[in-house]
Design a protein around this motif. Structure first.
Motif, PDB file in Angstrom:
ATOM      1  N   ARG A 140     -20.184   2.407  50.541  1.00  0.00           N
ATOM      2  CA  ARG A 140     -20.927   3.131  51.560  1.00  0.00           C
ATOM      3  C   ARG A 140     -22.128   3.839  50.927  1.00  0.00           C
ATOM      4  O   ARG A 140     -22.061   4.262  49.765  1.00  0.00           O
ATOM      5  N   PRO A 141     -23.235   3.973  51.653  1.00  0.00           N
ATOM      6  CA  PRO A 141     -24.355   4.772  51.130  1.00  0.00           C
ATOM      7  C   PRO A 141     -23.888   6.173  50.758  1.00  0.00           C
ATOM      8  O   PRO A 141     -23.115   6.803  51.480  1.00  0.00           O
ATOM      9  N   GLY A 142     -24.327   6.660  49.595  1.00  0.00           N
ATOM     10  CA  GLY A 142     -23.937   7.981  49.115  1.00  0.00           C
ATOM     11  C   GLY A 142     -22.608   8.007  48.393  1.00  0.00           C
ATOM     12  O   GLY A 142     -22.243   9.036  47.816  1.00  0.00           O
ATOM     13  N   GLU A 143     -21.868   6.906  48.394  1.00  0.00           N
ATOM     14  CA  GLU A 143     -20.548   6.879  47.761  1.00  0.00           C
ATOM     15  C   GLU A 143     -20.687   6.748  46.245  1.00  0.00           C
ATOM     16  O   GLU A 143     -21.645   6.150  45.731  1.00  0.00           O
ATOM     17  N   ARG A 144     -19.702   7.306  45.508  1.00  0.00           N
ATOM     18  CA  ARG A 144     -19.682   7.179  44.046  1.00  0.00           C
ATOM     19  C   ARG A 144     -19.057   5.839  43.660  1.00  0.00           C
ATOM     20  O   ARG A 144     -18.057   5.426  44.235  1.00  0.00           O
ATOM     21  N   LEU A 145     -19.636   5.237  42.647  1.00  0.00           N
ATOM     22  CA  LEU A 145     -19.220   3.916  42.199  1.00  0.00           C
ATOM     23  C   LEU A 145     -18.850   3.968  40.731  1.00  0.00           C
ATOM     24  O   LEU A 145     -19.612   4.476  39.896  1.00  0.00           O
ATOM     25  N   LEU A 221     -22.876  -6.556  44.585  1.00  0.00           N
ATOM     26  CA  LEU A 221     -22.429  -5.274  45.123  1.00  0.00           C
ATOM     27  C   LEU A 221     -22.801  -5.231  46.600  1.00  0.00           C
ATOM     28  O   LEU A 221     -23.983  -5.326  46.955  1.00  0.00           O
ATOM     29  N   VAL A 222     -21.803  -5.106  47.453  1.00  0.00           N
ATOM     30  CA  VAL A 222     -22.025  -5.102  48.903  1.00  0.00           C
ATOM     31  C   VAL A 222     -22.056  -3.660  49.397  1.00  0.00           C
ATOM     32  O   VAL A 222     -21.131  -2.883  49.142  1.00  0.00           O
ATOM     33  N   VAL A 223     -23.114  -3.294  50.099  1.00  0.00           N
ATOM     34  CA  VAL A 223     -23.281  -1.957  50.656  1.00  0.00           C
ATOM     35  C   VAL A 223     -23.399  -2.073  52.171  1.00  0.00           C
ATOM     36  O   VAL A 223     -24.201  -2.854  52.688  1.00  0.00           O
ATOM     37  N   ARG A 224     -22.586  -1.311  52.877  1.00  0.00           N
ATOM     38  CA  ARG A 224     -22.677  -1.292  54.338  1.00  0.00           C
ATOM     39  C   ARG A 224     -22.198   0.063  54.837  1.00  0.00           C
ATOM     40  O   ARG A 224     -21.094   0.497  54.516  1.00  0.00           O
ATOM     41  N   ALA A 225     -23.039   0.725  55.581  1.00  0.00           N
ATOM     42  CA  ALA A 225     -22.688   2.034  56.115  1.00  0.00           C
ATOM     43  C   ALA A 225     -21.596   1.892  57.175  1.00  0.00           C
ATOM     44  O   ALA A 225     -21.525   0.881  57.889  1.00  0.00           O
ATOM     45  N   ALA A 226     -20.725   2.893  57.266  1.00  0.00           N
ATOM     46  CA  ALA A 226     -19.646   2.879  58.260  1.00  0.00           C
ATOM     47  C   ALA A 226     -20.222   2.987  59.665  1.00  0.00           C
ATOM     48  O   ALA A 226     -21.223   3.669  59.895  1.00  0.00           O
ATOM     49  N   ARG A 227     -19.572   2.314  60.578  1.00  0.00           N
ATOM     50  CA  ARG A 227     -20.001   2.312  61.976  1.00  0.00           C
ATOM     51  C   ARG A 227     -18.873   2.812  62.871  1.00  0.00           C
ATOM     52  O   ARG A 227     -17.710   2.768  62.471  1.00  0.00           O
ATOM     53  N   PRO A 228     -19.213   3.262  64.068  1.00  0.00           N
ATOM     54  CA  PRO A 228     -18.146   3.644  64.997  1.00  0.00           C
ATOM     55  C   PRO A 228     -17.154   2.501  65.162  1.00  0.00           C
ATOM     56  O   PRO A 228     -17.532   1.365  65.371  1.00  0.00           O
ATOM     57  N   ASP A 232     -13.063   4.333  58.345  1.00  0.00           N
ATOM     58  CA  ASP A 232     -13.576   5.488  57.611  1.00  0.00           C
ATOM     59  C   ASP A 232     -14.761   6.146  58.302  1.00  0.00           C
ATOM     60  O   ASP A 232     -15.429   6.990  57.713  1.00  0.00           O
ATOM     61  N   TYR A 233     -15.027   5.747  59.549  1.00  0.00           N
ATOM     62  CA  TYR A 233     -16.115   6.405  60.272  1.00  0.00           C
ATOM     63  C   TYR A 233     -15.581   7.685  60.902  1.00  0.00           C
ATOM     64  O   TYR A 233     -14.662   7.649  61.717  1.00  0.00           O
ATOM     65  N   VAL A 234     -16.142   8.801  60.518  1.00  0.00           N
ATOM     66  CA  VAL A 234     -15.628  10.093  60.980  1.00  0.00           C
ATOM     67  C   VAL A 234     -16.691  10.930  61.671  1.00  0.00           C
ATOM     68  O   VAL A 234     -16.453  12.085  62.002  1.00  0.00           O
ATOM     69  N   GLY A 334     -29.010   5.502  61.266  1.00  0.00           N
ATOM     70  CA  GLY A 334     -29.483   4.797  62.443  1.00  0.00           C
ATOM     71  C   GLY A 334     -28.403   4.305  63.364  1.00  0.00           C
ATOM     72  O   GLY A 334     -28.702   3.747  64.425  1.00  0.00           O
ATOM     73  N   ARG A 335     -27.140   4.530  62.998  1.00  0.00           N
ATOM     74  CA  ARG A 335     -26.057   4.035  63.833  1.00  0.00           C
ATOM     75  C   ARG A 335     -25.758   4.968  65.008  1.00  0.00           C
ATOM     76  O   ARG A 335     -25.097   4.574  65.964  1.00  0.00           O
ATOM     77  N   VAL A 336     -26.220   6.210  64.916  1.00  0.00           N
ATOM     78  CA  VAL A 336     -25.999   7.180  65.987  1.00  0.00           C
ATOM     79  C   VAL A 336     -27.357   7.700  66.438  1.00  0.00           C
ATOM     80  O   VAL A 336     -28.140   8.214  65.636  1.00  0.00           O
ATOM     81  N   LYS A 337     -27.614   7.577  67.733  1.00  0.00           N
ATOM     82  CA  LYS A 337     -28.878   8.055  68.307  1.00  0.00           C
ATOM     83  C   LYS A 337     -28.557   8.777  69.602  1.00  0.00           C
ATOM     84  O   LYS A 337     -27.917   8.220  70.494  1.00  0.00           O
TER      85      LYS A 337
END
Length: 409
Positions: A140-145, A221-228, A232-234, A334-337
Motif C-alpha cells: 500500500r502507498p505509505g506502507e513500510r517494506l 513490486l506491486v503497489v495498489r492503494a486500498a479501496r472500499p 484493510d480499507y478503514v 482519489g478513491r474517496v470524493k
C-alpha cells in the motif's frame, strides 16, 4: 527459527550426569562438592553451512580453558569468560561451509575433562536470495517494506548492497546487523523503507546492486492503494461541512451554511483513518474560493474521543454572484470524493450602500421639531454647563415669540 536447547550436567570428581543432553559418562552419583554445569546452545537445529551457533556454558569452576569441539567446526573453539563472576563462558562459532547435512555431536571440555555434550543439526545450503516484502504481496502507498539479501554461500564477498526502484524516493542501503534477528547469518543484509504516500498504483522493479553497481537480482513490486470493500480499507469519511470564521467545529453544518461574498468560512472534514501521509495533503477546493484550502488536524481537546477532524479557513471570492457553490474534498488517493454545497449571499450593491448612508446622515442631522421648538437631539448633545445654557436660550426665545403673537393679535 533457531531454538535454544539446554543441557544440565552434575559434575562430581571426574564423573558426570547429564539431564536433557547426551551423557558421555555417568558418575556413581553427585557426592560432596558436586555442582551443576549448564550448556545453552542457541542454534542447535537446522543450521546452514556458514551460520553461527551461540554457545554458553555456565557453572564451570575450573580455572583452565573451556573449549568446544564438534565435526561442524573447523577447529576446537575456545569460549571466553564473561559475567560478573567469570564462571560463564561464551562463543559464537560458525558452521564450516564444507559440512554436509546431518546431525553432529558437540562436546564441552573444561579442566581436562568433558563437562557437557549436545547435538547440532545441519541442513543443506541454498542459493543467494533477494526479497522485497513477502512473495506475491501487494503493498500500500505509505506502507513500510522490508528488504533482505541472504548471500550465505561459499565464496560470497562484499558488504555493500543497494536497492533502487521508481517506487522509492531514493536508493536504499542494505546492511548486516549482528545484534538483530538475523545475528546467526553473517551474510544477511536488510533494510526497511517506507513507500511514498503518493506513489501511484502499478508494478515497479526493485533492483539490487553490488558495490560496483552491477545488478545482482531484480524483483517486481506491486503497489495498489486500498479501496472500499478491501479487508484493510478503514477510511470512514464525513464532510465537507462548514462553520463560521469565528465559530466552533461543533457548530458545522453540511447543508445550508451561508456566507457573504468576500467573507470567510471554515471547511470541516472527518476521517477515522486517513491514508499514511494524507494528513499533510487534505485540501478543499471550490469555484467560490480564492484558492484551495489546506485542511489541518484539529489538535485541540474538543476533538478528543471523536473521529479525527481537519479544518481550514477559506476566503470567498469578492464580487461573487449569490448562489449555491460546490466544495470538494478528495482523499485516499482519489478513491474517496465528497462534495458539499455552500450558500453564498451577494455583496451589498452601490445604490443600496448610498441609500443606507443617506439614511444614516438624515438620522444624525440636527433639525427643528414639528412644534417649532428646539430639537431634542441638539439638547442631548450638549453637556454640563452647555446643556443649561442651551435650555435657557430656548425658553427665552419661546417666551418672546408668545408675547409677539398676543400683541399682533
Amino acid at each position: 527459527m533457531h531454538w535454544t536447547r539446554t543441557a544440565v550436567v552434575v559434575v562430581a570428581g571426574t564423573g558426570a550426569v547429564w539431564a536433557g543432553g547426551v551423557p558421555s559418562a555417568v558418575a556413581d552419583g553427585p557426592g560432596d562438592g558436586s555442582h551443576e554445569v549448564h550448556l545453552l546452545v542457541n542454534g542447535a537445529f537446522g543450521n546452514r553451512p556458514g551460520e553461527l551457533i551461540d554457545i554458553e556454558v555456565q557453572g564451570v569452576r575450573d580455572r583452565g580453558a573451556v573449549t568446544v569441539t564438534s565435526p561442524v567446526f573447523r577447529h576446537r573453539v575456545r569460549l571466553a569468560p564473561h559475567g560478573p563472576d567469570g564462571r560463564a563462558h561464551h562463543a559464537r562459532p560458525a558452521v564450516a561451509m564444507t559440512v554436509k547435512p546431518g546431525t553432529y555431536p558437540l562436546t564441552v571440555h573444561a579442566g581436562g575433562r568433558v563437562v557437557a555434550e549436545d547435538r547440532v543439526e545441519v541442513r543443506a545450503p541454498r542459493p543467494a536470495e533477494f526479497r522485497a516484502g513477502a512473495p506475491d504481496d501487494v503493498l500500500r502507498p505509505g506502507e513500510r517494506l522490508g528488504l533482505s539479501f541472504d548471500d550465505l554461500r561459499p565464496g560470497a564477498t562484499g558488504d555493500v548492497f543497494t536497492a533502487v526502484s521508481p517506487a522509492f524516493r531514493s536508493k536504499v542501503r542494505l546492511t548486516h546487523d549482528p545484534a538483530g534477528s538475523h545475528w546467526n547469518n553473517p551474510r544477511m543484509f536488510t533494510a526497511l523503507v517506507a513507500l511514498p504516500p503518493d506513489v501511484k498504483d502499478g508494478t515497479y522493479k526493485v533492483t539490487l546492486t553490488g558495490a560496483d553497481g552491477r545488478r545482482v537480482q531484480e524483483l517486481p513490486l506491486v503497489v495498489r492503494a486500498a479501496r472500499p470493500g478491501d479487508g484493510d480499507y478503514v477510511g470512514r469519511v464525513r464532510g465537507p461541512a462548514f462553520f463560521a470564521a469565528q465559530g466552533r467545529p461543533e457548530a458545522a453544518r453540511a447543508h445550508g451554511h451561508k456566507v457573504a461574498a468576500g467573507g470567510k468560512v471554515n471547511v470541516l472534514w472527518r476521517d477515522s483513518s486517513p491514508d499514511p501521509g494524507e494528513e499533510e495533503r487534505l485540501t478543499a477546493t471550490s469555484p467560490a474560493f480564492e484558492r484551495p484550502v489546506p485542511l489541518r488536524r484539529d489538535a485541540g481537546k474538543a476533538g478528543d474521543g471523536d473521529v479525527p477532524r481537519y479544518y481550514g479557513p477559506a476566503r470567498v471570492r469578492s464580487g461573487l454572484a449569490a448562489g449555491r457553490y460546490p466544495v470538494t474534498v478528495i482523499s485516499h488517493h482519489g478513491r474517496v470524493k465528497r462534495t458539499g454545497h455552500l450558500v453564498v449571499t451577494g455583496a451589498a450593491t452601490a445604490s443600496s450602500a448610498s441609500t443606507s448612508a443617506s439614511s444614516r446622515s438624515s438620522r444624525s442631522s440636527p433639525a427643528s421639531s414639528a412644534s417649532g421648538g428646539p430639537d431634542r437631539t441638539m439638547l442631548i448633545a450638549a453637556g454640563g454647563a452647555g446643556l443649561a445654557a442651551a435650555t435657557a436660550a430656548a425658553v427665552t426665545t419661546a417666551t418672546v415669540m408668545r408675547r409677539r403673537a398676543r400683541r399682533d393679535g
